[in-house]
Structures are given as C-alpha cells and as structure tokens.
Design a protein around this motif. Structure first.
Motif, short mmCIF file in Angstrom:
data_model
loop_
_atom_site.label_atom_id
_atom_site.label_comp_id
_atom_site.label_asym_id
_atom_site.label_seq_id
_atom_site.Cartn_x
_atom_site.Cartn_y
_atom_site.Cartn_z
N HIS A 78 -4.17 -8.83 -15.10
CA HIS A 78 -4.31 -9.54 -13.86
C HIS A 78 -3.74 -8.83 -12.33
CE1 HIS A 78 -6.85 -12.35 -15.80
NE2 HIS A 78 -5.82 -12.36 -16.83
N GLU A 81 -5.21 -9.46 -9.05
CA GLU A 81 -5.24 -10.81 -8.42
C GLU A 81 -3.89 -10.61 -7.69
OE1 GLU A 81 -7.90 -12.74 -11.62
OE2 GLU A 81 -5.80 -12.75 -11.90
N TYR A 82 -2.86 -10.35 -8.43
CA TYR A 82 -1.54 -10.34 -7.53
C TYR A 82 -1.59 -9.37 -6.34
CZ TYR A 82 -0.54 -11.67 -12.44
OH TYR A 82 -0.68 -12.42 -13.58
N ALA A 84 -4.30 -8.69 -4.46
CA ALA A 84 -4.79 -9.43 -3.38
C ALA A 84 -3.83 -10.58 -2.80
CB ALA A 84 -6.18 -10.11 -4.13
N ALA A 85 -3.24 -11.11 -3.44
CA ALA A 85 -2.30 -11.99 -2.75
C ALA A 85 -1.17 -11.35 -1.91
CB ALA A 85 -1.52 -12.93 -3.81
N THR A 201 3.42 -6.30 -8.33
CA THR A 201 3.78 -7.82 -8.12
C THR A 201 5.27 -7.85 -8.72
OG1 THR A 201 3.22 -10.00 -9.07
CG2 THR A 201 3.13 -8.02 -10.57
N SER A 206 3.62 -13.40 -9.12
CA SER A 206 2.81 -13.41 -10.22
C SER A 206 2.83 -14.87 -10.94
CB SER A 206 3.11 -12.29 -11.45
OG SER A 206 4.44 -12.69 -12.02
N ILE A 209 0.83 -17.14 -8.64
CA ILE A 209 -0.73 -17.05 -8.60
C ILE A 209 -1.23 -17.45 -9.90
CG2 ILE A 209 -2.39 -15.22 -8.59
CD1 ILE A 209 -1.14 -15.74 -6.00
N ASP A 210 -0.39 -17.18 -11.01
CA ASP A 210 -0.89 -17.55 -12.33
C ASP A 210 -1.01 -18.99 -12.42
OD1 ASP A 210 -1.22 -15.04 -13.53
OD2 ASP A 210 0.93 -15.09 -14.16
N LEU A 213 -4.11 -20.05 -10.55
CA LEU A 213 -5.32 -20.04 -11.25
C LEU A 213 -5.57 -20.61 -12.41
CD1 LEU A 213 -5.37 -16.23 -10.36
CD2 LEU A 213 -6.81 -17.88 -9.17
#
Length: 289
Positions: A78, A81-82, A84-85, A201, A206, A209-210, A213
């Motif tokens: 993932h 996704e990190y 993007a943050a 990340t 992370s 975000i985890d 999500l």
C-alpha cells in the motif's frame, strides 16, 4: 457499528511475551465488545522484514488461539496510499527534505550538547539539529536531482500552528498514569521523519493512514507508544482523519525491568513452545486469561 481492533506486528523477528500480551488483549477486547480484530503486517522496512518472520507470526498467533479477519493488510502492498498522503502534506508546505547523514547529525548534536544539553524526544533521541528548513527550494531540488540521500521531515512548528491544540481519548494509561482526555504535545518530537528517498513512508505516517483506511476505532498498544500518539493525532488532524480511541497498556519486562526485545530468546514464543510451554501457561504468565 461494532468496534474495530487491530494487532500490527513487524516481521523483523520472532514474537515474544510482550507481543503475546498485546495480541491477546486485543483479541479479548474484540470478543468482549462484539467487535472485530484485524491483523496488519507492518513491513515497510525491506532490509529487516522477512517472509519467514511473517509466517512465524501467523503460526504463533494461531497457536495462542487468536483468530482475525481476512485479508491481512501488508503495508508493503500500500505504498501508493502513503505516498498520496505525503503529497497532501507537501502541498500544504509542511514537508521538507534534509540531507545530513546519521554521522553528520550525531556530530551536530555533539556540538549543540557542548553549549548545553540539546533537547531529546520522549524516546531519548536528539531532535533534528540540521539546517534543512534553511535551504532554498532551488538548492533542495538540486541536491535531490543529484541522487543524494535524503529524509522528508515534517515541519513541526508549521504543522502545530496549522492544527492548533489537540488531544486524544485515553482509556488506558500512559507511563505516568495519564488517562482520560490527554493533551497532545507533538512538538516534543521535533521535525519527525515521514519518509526517505528509498521509502515513501514511515511508521508514523503509515500507521495513521492504515488505521483510518481500515476503520480502526480502538487502538490497544503498549505504553512505549503512548507519547508517539501526539504525532499521530497531529497527522490525523492535518489529513482530516477521525482519531480512534486509545488504550495504552503496561509492558511485559524482563527480570532487569527492561522492555522485552525480539533478540531476547528466553521470552520468545517459539523458544517457549519448543520447551513445551502451553498457550494456557503463556496466558497465565502474562495475566491475560
């Protein structure tokens, strides 16, 4: 909605009694509340994490009688996704690159200490003493284009000013007994690293975000991460993420009173299993029955 718990080990060694305590506590909390338990493998460090350790984690948890929902989330799957943050925070002007090596940082800290004790974070590590924020944007781009190693840091002063005062709901207790509504003090950590050149990340980024999500509502973890919650609350506020409730628990320590390490074979679950210790004995030993 039922509460959502998670156990999130790193596959960089074998589990020990401290991990067993946290995993069993999460499992028991999920069962007693009619909630869900998720398993997350925090494997963002490719130099230390190994598939064999991940397999051992799954085997040890199952041996303890712990079950969890599928699929298992692996952080290494993932990274986008990190990233993007991280880009969102960069767009806010809150992230900058620093180029000092660990040796250079150690030298700078020694120089600062000569003029009086340089501040340390809650874990005892010196705050970033470098000049990353003073570099011009042109110089930053020049260094990055040259291939120089760098770390991406959160501009803590600017981030705190943007987020304002923060707190979290603590259902457990911190090292000094802190509980209830706890004021977040992220500034104590200085300009923390959010990513590196080779990894988009860090643990702080992370995990936030985890949890968001995966819909985690209850974070049950050791007191060694109590102070890090201040950084997590800050990142949650900056990224518009709802914070979970936190419950920090006591640590299982060795006979010298030290926090257990994955290198401590005497408390490793696989060693204890090989010696004939049963899951029931493990539960009684750590006080989760």
């Amino acid at each position: 909605m039922p509460p959502v718990f998670r156990f999130a080990p790193s596959p960089n060694g074998y589990l020990h009694l401290g991990h067993a305590y946290s995993a069993l506590l999460n499992f028991r909390c999920a069962q007693q509340s009619g909630g869900r338990l998720l398993l997350r493998i925090e494997d963002i460090d490719p130099t230390r994490c190994r598939p064999a350790f991940e397999q051992a984690i799954l085997e040890d948890l199952a041996w303890l009688g712990i079950s969890w929902e599928q699929p298992v989330r692996r952080q290494s799957e993932h990274l986008a996704e990190y990233r993007a943050a991280l880009e969102r925070l960069q767009g806010m002007g809150l992230v900058y690159p620093s180029f000092e090596s660990r040796a250079e940082i150690a030298r700078l800290v020694a120089q600062r200490d000569a003029d009086g004790a340089w501040p340390r974070d809650p874990d005892g590590a010196p705050l970033y003493p470098g000049a990353g924020t003073a570099l011009s944007e042109a110089r930053r781009q020049e260094l990055m284009a040259s291939g120089a190693p760098y770390a991406l840091r959160l501009d803590m002063e600017a981030a705190v000013a943007r987020a304002g005062r923060l707190a979290w709901d603590e259902h457990g207790a911190g090292p000094s007994g802190e509980t209830g509504t706890v004021e977040a003090r992220p500034g104590a950590w200085g300009d923390v690293i959010l990513a590196r050149k080779e990894t988009p990340t860090s643990y702080h980024l992370s995990v936030v975000i985890d949890d968001a999500l995966q819909g985690v509502t209850e974070v049950v973890r050791g007191q060694d991460l109590f102070h890090a919650t201040s950084v997590h609350r800050l990142l949650q506020a900056l990224l518009g993420l709802s914070p979970p409730v936190y419950r920090h628990h006591q640590l299982i320590r060795d006979v010298q009173g030290q926090k257990l390490s994955k290198s401590t074979q005497a408390t490793g679950l696989r060693t204890l299993r090989a010696e004939g210790v049963s899951p029931t004995e493990i539960r009684h030993r750590i006080g989760v029955v």
